[in-house]
Design a protein around this motif. Structure first.
Motif, PDB file in Angstrom:
ATOM      1  N   UNK A  39       0.844  -1.195   0.000  1.00  0.00           N
ATOM      2  CA  UNK A  39       0.000   0.000   0.000  1.00  0.00           C
ATOM      3  C   UNK A  39       0.881   1.247   0.000  1.00  0.00           C
ATOM      4  N   UNK A  40       1.982   1.198   0.731  1.00  0.00           N
ATOM      5  CA  UNK A  40       2.926   2.319   0.740  1.00  0.00           C
ATOM      6  C   UNK A  40       3.446   2.604  -0.666  1.00  0.00           C
ATOM      7  N   UNK A  41       3.833   1.568  -1.388  1.00  0.00           N
ATOM      8  CA  UNK A  41       4.366   1.763  -2.731  1.00  0.00           C
ATOM      9  C   UNK A  41       3.333   2.388  -3.661  1.00  0.00           C
ATOM     10  N   UNK A  42       2.121   1.891  -3.609  1.00  0.00           N
ATOM     11  CA  UNK A  42       1.084   2.406  -4.501  1.00  0.00           C
ATOM     12  C   UNK A  42       0.760   3.860  -4.182  1.00  0.00           C
ATOM     13  N   UNK A  43       0.514   4.161  -2.906  1.00  0.00           N
ATOM     14  CA  UNK A  43       0.093   5.513  -2.530  1.00  0.00           C
ATOM     15  C   UNK A  43       1.259   6.494  -2.630  1.00  0.00           C
ATOM     16  N   UNK A  44       2.397   6.132  -2.062  1.00  0.00           N
ATOM     17  CA  UNK A  44       3.512   7.077  -2.021  1.00  0.00           C
ATOM     18  C   UNK A  44       4.026   7.404  -3.422  1.00  0.00           C
ATOM     19  N   UNK A  45       4.233   6.387  -4.247  1.00  0.00           N
ATOM     20  CA  UNK A  45       4.750   6.666  -5.585  1.00  0.00           C
ATOM     21  C   UNK A  45       3.693   7.296  -6.482  1.00  0.00           C
ATOM     22  N   UNK A  46       2.445   6.927  -6.301  1.00  0.00           N
ATOM     23  CA  UNK A  46       1.381   7.557  -7.088  1.00  0.00           C
ATOM     24  C   UNK A  46       1.232   9.032  -6.766  1.00  0.00           C
ATOM     25  N   UNK A  47       1.148   9.345  -5.486  1.00  0.00           N
ATOM     26  CA  UNK A  47       1.021  10.752  -5.085  1.00  0.00           C
ATOM     27  C   UNK A  47       2.271  11.552  -5.438  1.00  0.00           C
ATOM     28  N   UNK A  48       3.440  10.955  -5.253  1.00  0.00           N
ATOM     29  CA  UNK A  48       4.679  11.651  -5.577  1.00  0.00           C
ATOM     30  C   UNK A  48       4.758  11.937  -7.076  1.00  0.00           C
ATOM     31  N   UNK A  49       4.324  10.994  -7.886  1.00  0.00           N
ATOM     32  CA  UNK A  49       4.310  11.222  -9.329  1.00  0.00           C
ATOM     33  C   UNK A  49       3.391  12.369  -9.718  1.00  0.00           C
ATOM     34  N   UNK A  50       2.248  12.457  -9.066  1.00  0.00           N
ATOM     35  CA  UNK A  50       1.316  13.554  -9.347  1.00  0.00           C
ATOM     36  C   UNK A  50       1.924  14.888  -8.904  1.00  0.00           C
ATOM     37  N   UNK A  51       2.497  14.913  -7.703  1.00  0.00           N
ATOM     38  CA  UNK A  51       3.064  16.165  -7.180  1.00  0.00           C
ATOM     39  C   UNK A  51       4.204  16.657  -8.068  1.00  0.00           C
ATOM     40  N   UNK A  52       5.124  15.769  -8.406  1.00  0.00           N
ATOM     41  CA  UNK A  52       6.262  16.174  -9.234  1.00  0.00           C
ATOM     42  C   UNK A  52       5.822  16.442 -10.673  1.00  0.00           C
ATOM     43  N   UNK A  53       4.876  15.651 -11.167  1.00  0.00           N
ATOM     44  CA  UNK A  53       4.414  15.846 -12.531  1.00  0.00           C
ATOM     45  C   UNK A  53       3.671  17.159 -12.739  1.00  0.00           C
ATOM     46  N   UNK A  54       2.968  17.624 -11.714  1.00  0.00           N
ATOM     47  CA  UNK A  54       2.220  18.874 -11.837  1.00  0.00           C
ATOM     48  C   UNK A  54       3.031  20.107 -11.455  1.00  0.00           C
ATOM     49  N   UNK A  55       4.287  19.923 -11.024  1.00  0.00           N
ATOM     50  CA  UNK A  55       5.097  21.056 -10.609  1.00  0.00           C
ATOM     51  C   UNK A  55       5.266  22.089 -11.715  1.00  0.00           C
ATOM     52  N   UNK A  56       5.590  21.702 -12.943  1.00  0.00           N
ATOM     53  CA  UNK A  56       5.723  22.734 -13.991  1.00  0.00           C
ATOM     54  C   UNK A  56       4.417  23.481 -14.245  1.00  0.00           C
ATOM     55  N   UNK A  57       3.297  22.758 -14.194  1.00  0.00           N
ATOM     56  CA  UNK A  57       2.010  23.409 -14.398  1.00  0.00           C
ATOM     57  C   UNK A  57       1.717  24.433 -13.300  1.00  0.00           C
ATOM     58  N   UNK A  58       2.023  24.089 -12.066  1.00  0.00           N
ATOM     59  CA  UNK A  58       1.817  25.039 -10.961  1.00  0.00           C
ATOM     60  C   UNK A  58       2.693  26.274 -11.135  1.00  0.00           C
ATOM     61  N   UNK A  59       3.916  26.061 -11.546  1.00  0.00           N
ATOM     62  CA  UNK A  59       4.833  27.190 -11.752  1.00  0.00           C
ATOM     63  C   UNK A  59       4.342  28.089 -12.887  1.00  0.00           C
ATOM     64  N   UNK A  60       3.951  27.487 -14.002  1.00  0.00           N
ATOM     65  CA  UNK A  60       3.467  28.279 -15.140  1.00  0.00           C
ATOM     66  C   UNK A  60       2.182  29.014 -14.778  1.00  0.00           C
ATOM     67  N   UNK A  61       1.249  28.336 -14.105  1.00  0.00           N
ATOM     68  CA  UNK A  61      -0.021  28.976 -13.758  1.00  0.00           C
ATOM     69  C   UNK A  61       0.189  30.106 -12.741  1.00  0.00           C
ATOM     70  N   UNK A  62       1.083  29.913 -11.797  1.00  0.00           N
ATOM     71  CA  UNK A  62       1.347  30.982 -10.821  1.00  0.00           C
ATOM     72  C   UNK A  62       1.933  32.207 -11.506  1.00  0.00           C
ATOM     73  N   UNK A  63       2.882  31.986 -12.410  1.00  0.00           N
ATOM     74  CA  UNK A  63       3.467  33.113 -13.144  1.00  0.00           C
ATOM     75  C   UNK A  63       2.420  33.795 -14.024  1.00  0.00           C
ATOM     76  N   UNK A  64       1.566  33.023 -14.648  1.00  0.00           N
ATOM     77  CA  UNK A  64       0.501  33.601 -15.475  1.00  0.00           C
ATOM     78  C   UNK A  64      -0.423  34.478 -14.632  1.00  0.00           C
ATOM     79  N   UNK A  65      -0.788  33.998 -13.458  1.00  0.00           N
ATOM     80  CA  UNK A  65      -1.670  34.785 -12.585  1.00  0.00           C
ATOM     81  C   UNK A  65      -0.992  36.062 -12.104  1.00  0.00           C
ATOM     82  N   UNK A  66       0.305  35.989 -11.826  1.00  0.00           N
ATOM     83  CA  UNK A  66       1.031  37.190 -11.413  1.00  0.00           C
ATOM     84  C   UNK A  66       1.086  38.197 -12.562  1.00  0.00           C
ATOM     85  N   UNK A  67       1.357  37.720 -13.758  1.00  0.00           N
ATOM     86  CA  UNK A  67       1.434  38.614 -14.918  1.00  0.00           C
ATOM     87  C   UNK A  67       0.096  39.279 -15.197  1.00  0.00           C
TER      88      UNK A  67
END
Length: 116
Positions: A39-67
């Motif tokens: 269960x640790x492998x499924x949850x931890x790696x799944x959530x970590x993949x989502x968090x790291x995978x969405x990092x560029x999107x969060x950065x781009x969206x934050x910069x867009x909102x600031x602009x």
């Protein structure tokens, strides 16, 4: 039919139930030790993949909102655009660590409470 009530009956029920409780408790702990890593492998790696995978999107969206914001002047916008990766990176670290901890605890919780 009368139900027996008395201190001696409660003590007798406790003595009869206690070994059963201990057996089930240790059985749940063994199940937790067996199933928790999966269960640790499924949850931890799944959530970590989502968090790291969405990092560029969060950065781009934050910069867009600031602009696009009308509250800040050009100098403040430039400063915020330069500084915004710091809290996003820190939040990514918190998300990855939190996913690992939550994956371990949730797996053990499921196994100990009989949901697996």
């Amino acid at each position: 039919m009368n139900v027996p009530t008395g201190f001696l009956n409660h003590v007798l029920y406790f003595i009869i139930f206690f070994p059963i409780f201990l057996f089930l408790f240790f059985l749940g702990c063994i199940k937790g030790a067996v199933f928790s890593p999966f269960v640790f492998l499924v949850i931890a790696f799944g959530d970590t993949g989502i968090v790291i995978g969405l990092w560029p999107l969060h950065l781009i969206w934050s910069n867009y909102c600031i602009i696009k914001s009308k509250r800040f002047g050009p100098y403040m916008k430039c400063l915020l655009i330069l500084l915004v990766p710091i809290p996003i990176a820190l939040w990514t670290v918190v998300g990855v660590v939190g996913s690992a901890v939550m994956g371990a605890m949730y797996g053990f919780h499921l196994a100990c409470h009989g949901d697996i």
